[in-house]
Every structure is written in structure tokens, then in C-alpha cells.
Design a protein around this motif. Structure first.
Motif, PDB file in Angstrom:
ATOM      1  N   HIS B 408      29.814   5.575 -52.008  1.00  0.00           N
ATOM      2  CA  HIS B 408      30.314   6.487 -51.149  1.00  0.00           C
ATOM      3  C   HIS B 408      31.474   7.306 -51.372  1.00  0.00           C
ATOM      4  N   LEU B 409      32.572   6.475 -51.806  1.00  0.00           N
ATOM      5  CA  LEU B 409      33.716   6.965 -52.264  1.00  0.00           C
ATOM      6  C   LEU B 409      33.400   7.991 -53.296  1.00  0.00           C
ATOM      7  N   SER B 412      32.056  11.240 -52.177  1.00  0.00           N
ATOM      8  CA  SER B 412      32.893  11.981 -51.296  1.00  0.00           C
ATOM      9  C   SER B 412      33.857  12.624 -51.729  1.00  0.00           C
ATOM     10  N   HIS B 415      35.091  16.210 -51.367  1.00  0.00           N
ATOM     11  CA  HIS B 415      35.574  16.528 -50.145  1.00  0.00           C
ATOM     12  C   HIS B 415      36.954  16.346 -50.048  1.00  0.00           C
ATOM     13  N   MET B 416      37.647  15.934 -51.039  1.00  0.00           N
ATOM     14  CA  MET B 416      39.085  15.878 -51.155  1.00  0.00           C
ATOM     15  C   MET B 416      39.740  17.245 -51.215  1.00  0.00           C
ATOM     16  N   LEU B 418      39.308  20.107 -49.302  1.00  0.00           N
ATOM     17  CA  LEU B 418      39.926  20.637 -47.951  1.00  0.00           C
ATOM     18  C   LEU B 418      41.075  19.970 -47.498  1.00  0.00           C
ATOM     19  N   PHE B 419      41.107  18.601 -47.888  1.00  0.00           N
ATOM     20  CA  PHE B 419      41.941  17.561 -47.289  1.00  0.00           C
ATOM     21  C   PHE B 419      43.532  17.941 -48.355  1.00  0.00           C
ATOM     22  N   MET B 421      44.208  20.695 -49.841  1.00  0.00           N
ATOM     23  CA  MET B 421      44.625  21.929 -49.320  1.00  0.00           C
ATOM     24  C   MET B 421      45.686  21.941 -48.185  1.00  0.00           C
TER      25      MET B 421
END
Lengths: 336, 440
Positions: B408-409, B412, B415-416, B418-419, B421
Motif C-alpha cells: 500500500h505504501l 500510494s 500521491h505524495m 499534492l501533499f 506541494m
């Protein structure tokens, strides 16, 4: 000409979906309006707060489902909702502590707060996608319909069916309860009164010994609860997808602004105005008109004013028209 | 260390990062010149958009969150200017479409006239309603059949009215003009609003523009996209079939396929740099001129500027149009680079909010800051994903091979982006609110 069938078709395709969507928007807009009234900025992260609340609720729902817990005919998500609210409150308070409080102490301009909320929006969006992924998630269970089209037809013998989804009924009922509780809280309790006082006149409220940090804390807690409820109801009724929630920001802002930012009654009215205009302008009226008009006047085309893809465009067109004529919204919002 | 030195070093840092991307595959770098040039090209375009936003926000304090709309209009300009004329479309319904649009515009003008010149009251409301409703139905009566017949022509490839068949480079200024026209219309209606309201109004208008591009197939083919737009540079395949180019590539020690892609991308980079430098020079001159000083005076204290006799509304409109035009030019350049117009891909996170991150991180009010922010943030936007994967590999290195959490990590990690930014934006706003290269 068959007025009864026309009425049923109208209820089925316009009134019921409009009421459900309107309730969801109203709950979202109430959150935006409370933040605007008390913290005095437009919170761009609200859509993603809703997504976060819905996500926590979904995770708990899945846990309950695998443990065999259920709410009978109602969706299991209702049992998980309190945990979702607690999770979102924690997130909102941590965000306020680490991010917003600094700017409050600096007495930063509202527009700086808006920029900061952009940063929070990005981070929350990232967290939600990181935990649950960007895809569609299903978490609805329980009875699908309060009344299905077929049952309705059999019961009444009419040609048109009326279907009411459980989630739609649930949305409207929950929204009524939540709104009643909120207004009771704002008007009757000490904390609620101090929140209103702070929103009306900050200096006067400070003079009379209201602790601003407490007011802000309660505001975030209420907003987090509202956002979670709105997010879960929307997710149950339609579907959960992080990007959809980010897009919801637009109609929610439109609702809050059309009603008048900072005004809770305006937010509710705005939500229903936006929802019903979206539904009526993009609905193909052929069916209703065919029933409702004499045969000689029956329409040939679909009688759809705009294609459904223009939904967002409708909410904004209304927003802009309202702003042009009433710069602070229909119900006199604040102008900070 | 002087400020100039520090700022130069920041630019050198971005340059070194892009060079490293081309030269080495150490850590998160890919070691491909192709990828380095891809980053550079979009970085240059982002820098231009950032200049456009900086002119509005940094110079004049206008909070425009509708950048995506102007970028998309720039893209539309490429279709309208450079695609070949489709005579069948024009003869079957193109003319009626134009007539319908003129008719619609006249209705709006009439409505505005009525509100302006008739005394308020029930009669005015009635006349207004009649004009608007009648106008709408007449418009639809002309518009719908015309659109139907245009969209019926060869729908697999066309179905739109086509363009003027002009050289594609003309689309860049045309994109600027189209965006400027839209900005003028929007500014006329929305600029009276105060900052948050203006932000939300522009956000909504951008959504409306995208909705139109996605649905009006006769104009932009909607979600069916316009592909194969003309390019100002030769196609890679043609270069590979050109013996003299193959020979030259061999003399550089490259194989013809790599050489041709690098050649084309470097060509774009050169053109974009020319545009960027020209716009940067103009923006600098504007900032230093009396006009720029007036703008900043208005930004810092509107009331005082008004008392000095400055026409704040007019100046705001002017700068809104100028900034939006620059975003339109950048949008046209981007569509030219992609050789396709894809209305479905315009997304406010990427085309509006990311540009804002660039401007704030770079330093609002400083044109060089905007350029730096554009290049730097774009580099991170692309590279955060490999960085995230690297980080996750490190974090999960202790976990077992089949671990569900590890899977899962790793999944994912992308998706880091957007976080990260958001984090960069918040850190800059907190610790260096004036950006990396602050306003002087």
C-alpha cells in the motif's frame, strides 16, 4: 393530459434529487459560512475536509462490516459517523494549532488566510489520496429504497413510478436534525451566543470577556462535524471519490455566497437555490410536459435547457448574477 | 553574501538540477536528456504563467483563481488559428452558429441597456424577462440545428468548424488576445468584488470556460480532443529519415532516434526561452516605470491612490487583462508543445493552484521570483513522485516482501505530490512569506 402522472414524474426526477442534493450543499455551505463569520476567511480546504471526514467514516464502516456489525435497513456508515466526526475534529484542531493560529496572532489579512487554506487544501487532498487512493469507493449497504418505482406503480396504479432511495430520505432527515441542533446551539447555549457575538463584533465580544481561542476552537469542532456529515451523506447518495469532493467546493461556495457569506440561514437557502437550479436547468422536461400539456402542445425535443455537463456552470452563472445585483448575497452577508 | 548572489545561486541550483536529470541516473534522476528537456519546456511555460499571475497579484493585489480558464482559451486559439479550414462545416452550419452567437450577444447587450436606461420597477423586470427568454429561445432555435449539422460532418476526425489554417506560431499572440478579450469581459463584471469574492467568481468562470470547451464539440471537439495540431518544428520521424540529419547525429555520437527527439525538444526550449525573456523584460520595464509604481501604490493603499486621482477600477481592469493575456500565451504554447487540445485534462489543482504555489514560493511582486518559482516548483512537481518512491523504499526496507502495508505504501507514494506541494506552500508562507526572491 394527466396532471397526476406529471406531478409524480416531477417529484421523482426533480424534487426528490433536488432536496437531497440541496441538503448536502446546505450542510457544506453552513461550514464555509461559519468559518467566514468567525475566522473571517474563505476556507478553500472545506471540500477536502469533507473528503477526509467521509474517508475516516468509510474506514470505520469497512471495519464494522467485516466485524459483522450493521444498522439493519440503514447504512452501517451511520454507526461509523461519530468516529468519522471525532477524527475530523482532531484534524481540524491540529490544523488550527499548527497552521492558522500563527496568522491569527499576526492579524494577517484575510487574503493571506485564503492562501494558507490553499496549502491546507493541497495537504489534505494528498493525505486522503495517500490513505484511501484516488479511486471510487463504495460503502453503501442496507435497504436501497424506501419505496421503489415498481412498488409505487403497483400501489397507486399510475403509469409513472416514484422511487425514493434510502440515502435520499436519510440525507433530508439528517440535514433537518443537524440544522435544528445547530440553530438551537447558536441561539440558546452560552457558547453559541458568544460565537454569534464574536462574529457580529469582534471588539465588543473581546471587551465582554469572551475568550476568542475558545470560540475558534468550538467553531472548528462544529465545522468538522458538519463537513463530515455532509461528506458522508454525499458519499452515500452518490459515490466517494477524492476529486469529486474537491470539485464540490465550487457549488458549496456558490451556495454560501448566494445566501450571503457569514449568514447560516442564507447558506441553507443558497444550498437549495443552487441545487434546484442545477437540477431544473439540466433536466429534460419532455416527460413532465408530455403528461402535463394537452396532446396538441406536446413537445418534440427533450426540452432540456442545458446539457447536464453544465451543472457547475449553472451554479456559477447564478453566483455571478447574484453578486452583480446584491454584492453581499440574498440574505445580507458580511463584507469583511 | 549579497542578495544578487543568493538569487543567482537559486537559478544556478535549478539549472544544475535539470542538467543532473539529463546526465546521471543517481537517486531520483532519470539520466535522460529527453526527460530533462521535457521538464525544462514545461518549466519555461510555467514560468510564463507565473509571470502573468505575478503581474496581477504581485503588482496589483488582484486575487485571480481562474488561470486555468485563460490557459485553456490559449489552447483553443491554437485550434482556431492553425487547424485547416473545413469548408463543408462552414457551408452547412458554421455561418448560422456565428449568427446565433451574435444573436445571443445582442440579447445580453439589450438586457444590459434595459437595466441601464429604463426606470426600475415592475415594467422593467417584465421587459427584461421577455427579452431574455425570447432571446434564449431564438438563439437555441438557430444554434441547435446548425451545431447538429456541423457535428455530423466526419465526426471521427472533425465535426468542428476547424480553424483558419494559419502558421501555428501566430496562435501564440492570438491566444493572448483571446484570453485578453475574455478577461476584459470578466473584469467588467467581476472586478468590483472584494478579494475573496473575486477569487471565487474567477474560479467559477474558469470552470464555465472548461465546461464550454468540453461540451461545444463544434468548437473544440470537446472530450474527443483535437489531435495532430500543426507544429513549428519538424516531426521526429522526418528527421530520422533525413540522411543529412542522421549523419550529423552520428557526428554528435548519438543514435538518430534520440538525436531527433532531443533536437525537437531543444528547439521548443529555445523558442520558449525567447518568449519568456521577452515577457520578462517587458514585465521588468513595466514594474520600474511610473505605471508600475502607480500599480503598487494602488495595491498598498487603494483609498490613498484614489484620493490622488488614480482611476483604480480602470487600472485593475488593465492589469487583469494584461496578466490574463500572458496566461493565454502560455496556454497556446503548451497546446503547441503537446500538439493536441484536450479539454478534459484541464484541472484547477494543476493549472490554477499549482501556479499560485509557484508565484508565492518564488516571491510575489518580483518577476525573477515568479520565473524561479515556476521552474523550481515544476521540477519538484515532476520529481516528487520518484523521490516519494525512494523514500518509501527506505521506510519499507525493513518490512517483509509480501507485507500488505508495504504494498500500500509503495502504491500510494505517487500521491505524495499534492501533499508535498501543500507543505512547501505552507512552509514558505510561514517562514519566508515574501518568497525565495522577495520584492525589492
Amino acid at each position: 393530459m394527466d396532471l397526476l402522472n406529471a406531478l409524480v414524474a416531477l417529484t421523482n426526477f426533480v424534487i426528490v434529487p433536488g432536496l437531497a442534493y440541496g441538503s448536502q450543499l446546505a450542510l457544506g455551505a453552513l461550514g464555509v459560512t461559519l468559518i467566514y463569520g468567525i475566522l473571517r476567511f474563505s476556507n478553500f480546504a472545506h471540500g477536502d475536509t469533507m473528503a477526509f471526514g467521509a474517508m475516516v467514516t468509510i474506514l470505520f464502516t469497512w471495519m464494522f462490516q467485516s466485524a459483522g456489525l450493521s444498522a439493519g435497513p440503514l447504512p452501517t456508515a451511520l454507526l461509523a459517523l461519530p468516529f468519522g466526526i471525532l477524527g475530523t475534529i482532531a484534524l481540524a484542531l491540529v490544523t488550527d494549532r499548527t497552521v492558522y493560529r500563527f496568522y491569527r496572532q499576526q492579524k494577517a489579512k484575510p487574503v493571506i488566510f485564503v492562501m494558507v487554506s490553499l496549502g491546507v487544501m493541497f495537504m489534505m487532498n494528498g493525505i486522503v489520496r495517500f490513505i484511501i487512493g484516488p479511486g471510487d469507493q463504495r460503502f453503501t449497504d442496507g435497504e436501497r429504497f424506501v419505496i421503489s418505482a415498481r412498488t409505487f406503480k403497483q400501489l397507486t396504479g399510475l403509469q409513472e413510478g416514484l422511487a425514493i432511495k434510502t440515502t435520499e430520505a436519510l440525507t433530508v432527515i439528517t440535514a433537518v436534525i443537524v440544522v435544528a441542533a445547530l440553530f438551537w446551539f447558536l441561539n440558546k447555549t452560552r457558547t453559541g451566543k458568544s460565537m454569534r457575538a464574536y462574529s457580529d463584533n469582534e471588539d465588543l465580544a473581546l471587551l465582554s470577556g469572551i475568550n476568542p481561542e475558545r470560540v475558534v476552537m468550538y467553531t472548528w469542532m462544529i465545522v468538522a462535524a458538519l463537513a463530515t456529515i455532509a461528506g458522508v451523506l454525499y458519499g452515500l447518495d452518490k459515490s466517494f471519490k477524492p476529486f469529486t469532493y474537491f470539485q464540490l467546493l465550487l457549488p458549496i461556495f456558490a451556495s454560501a455566497i448566494v445566501g450571503g457569506l457569514g449568514n447560516p440561514i442564507g447558506a441553507i437557502a443558497g444550498g437549495f437555490i443552487i441545487a434546484f437550479s442545477e437540477v431544473t436547468i439540466t433536466y429534460a422536461w419532455k416527460k413532465v410536459l408530455t403528461y402535463g400539456l394537452p396532446d396538441s402542445l406536446a413537445p418534440d425535443g427533450l426540452v432540456q435547457l442545458l446539457s447536464t455537463d453544465y451543472k457547475f456552470a449553472v451554479s456559477f452563472a447564478i453566483l455571478i448574477v447574484v453578486l452583480l445585483f446584491k454584492p453581499t448575497g440574498l440574505f445580507k452577508g458580511k463584507a469583511v | 553574501m549579497t542578495d544578487t548572489m543568493k538569487h543567482t545561486l537559486l537559478f544556478v541550483f535549478v539549472g544544475v538540477m535539470i542538467l543532473a536529470e539529463g546526465m546521471t541516473d543517481f537517486l531520483f534522476f532519470s539520466g535522460s536528456w529527453n526527460s530533462a528537456l521535457v521538464i525544462l519546456n514545461m518549466g519555461l511555460i510555467s514560468a510564463i504563467m507565473a509571470i502573468g499571475v505575478n503581474i496581477q497579484w504581485g503588482f496589483a493585489g488582484l486575487f485571480n483563481v481562474g488561470i486555468m480558464g485563460f490557459t485553456a482559451l490559449g489552447g483553443l486559439a491554437v485550434v482556431l488559428v492553425s487547424t485547416p479550414v473545413i469548408p463543408a462545416a462552414w457551408s452547412s452550419g458554421g455561418v448560422s452558429i456565428v449568427m446565433a452567437l451574435v444573436m445571443g450577444a445582442l440579447t445580453v447587450v439589450a438586457a444590459v441597456m434595459i437595466t441601464k436606461f429604463m426606470p426600475a420597477g415592475k415594467l422593467r423586470a417584465l421587459v427584461l424577462a421577455v427579452v431574455l427568454i425570447a432571446g434564449f429561445f431564438v438563439y437555441r432555435a438557430i444554434f441547435d440545428p446548425a451545431v447538429g449539422s456541423v457535428e455530423a460532418i466526419n465526426p471521427a476526425l472533425q465535426g468542428n468548424i476547424g480553424g483558419l489554417g494559419l502558421p501555428v506560431l501566430l496562435a501564440w499572440p492570438a491566444g493572448g488576445l483571446l484570453a485578453a478579450g475574455a478577461a476584459w469581459l470578466i473584469g467588467k463584471t467581476a472586478l468590483g468584488l472584494r478579494s475573496d469574492y473575486l477569487a471565487i467568481a474567477t474560479l467559477g468562470i474558469a470552470e464555465i470556460i472548461i465546461a464550454v470547451l468540453k461540451n461545444e464539440d463544434w468548437l473544440s471537439r470537446g472530450v474527443k480532443n483535437v489531435v495532430g495540431l500543426p507544429r513549428p518544428l519538424p516531426y521526429e520521424v522526418d528527421l530520422q529519415n533525413d540522411p543529412s540529419f542522421v549523419e550529423r547525429a552520428a557526428s554528435w555520437g548519438m543514435d538518430p532516434v534520440t538525436a531527433s527527439t532531443v533536437y525537437v525538444k531543444a528547439g521548443y526550449a529555445l523558442m520558449f526561452t525567447v518568449v519568456l525573456l521577452a515577457l520578462l523584460w517587458m514585465a521588468q520595464m513595466a514594474l520600474k516605470s511610473p505605471w508600475g509604481r502607480m500599480m503598487r501604490a494602488i495595491r498598498d493603499n487603494e483609498t490613498a491612490a484614489e484620493a490622488m486621482g488614480k482611476d483604480v477600477t480602470r487600472r485593475h481592469l488593465q492589469i487583469f487583462v494584461l496578466g490574463s493575456a500572458i496566461c493565454g500565451i502560455a496556454g497556446a504554447m503548451m497546446t503547441t508543445l503537446d500538439s493536441q487540445m484536450t479539454p478534459g485534462t484541464y484541472n484547477p489543482l494543476r493549472f490554477t493552484f499549482l501556479i499560485w504555489v509557484m508565484v508565492i514560493v518564488g516571491g510575489s511582486g518580483n518577476n525573477f521570483g515568479a520565473v524561479l518559482g515556476g521552474m523550481l516548483i515544476w521540477f519538484f512537481w515532476i520529481k516528487v513522485e520518484p523521490m516519494g518512491i525512494l523514500l518509501m523504499e527506505l521506510v519499507t526496507s525493513g518490512m517483509g516482501e509480501g507485507s500488505a502495508l508495504k504494498a500500500h505504501l509503495m502504491e500510494s507514494a505517487s500521491h505524495m505530490r499534492l501533499f508535498t506541494m501543500g507543505l512547501i506552500l505552507l512552509l514558505v508562507l510561514r517562514f519566508s512569506p515574501r518568497g525565495l526572491i522577495p520584492e525589492k
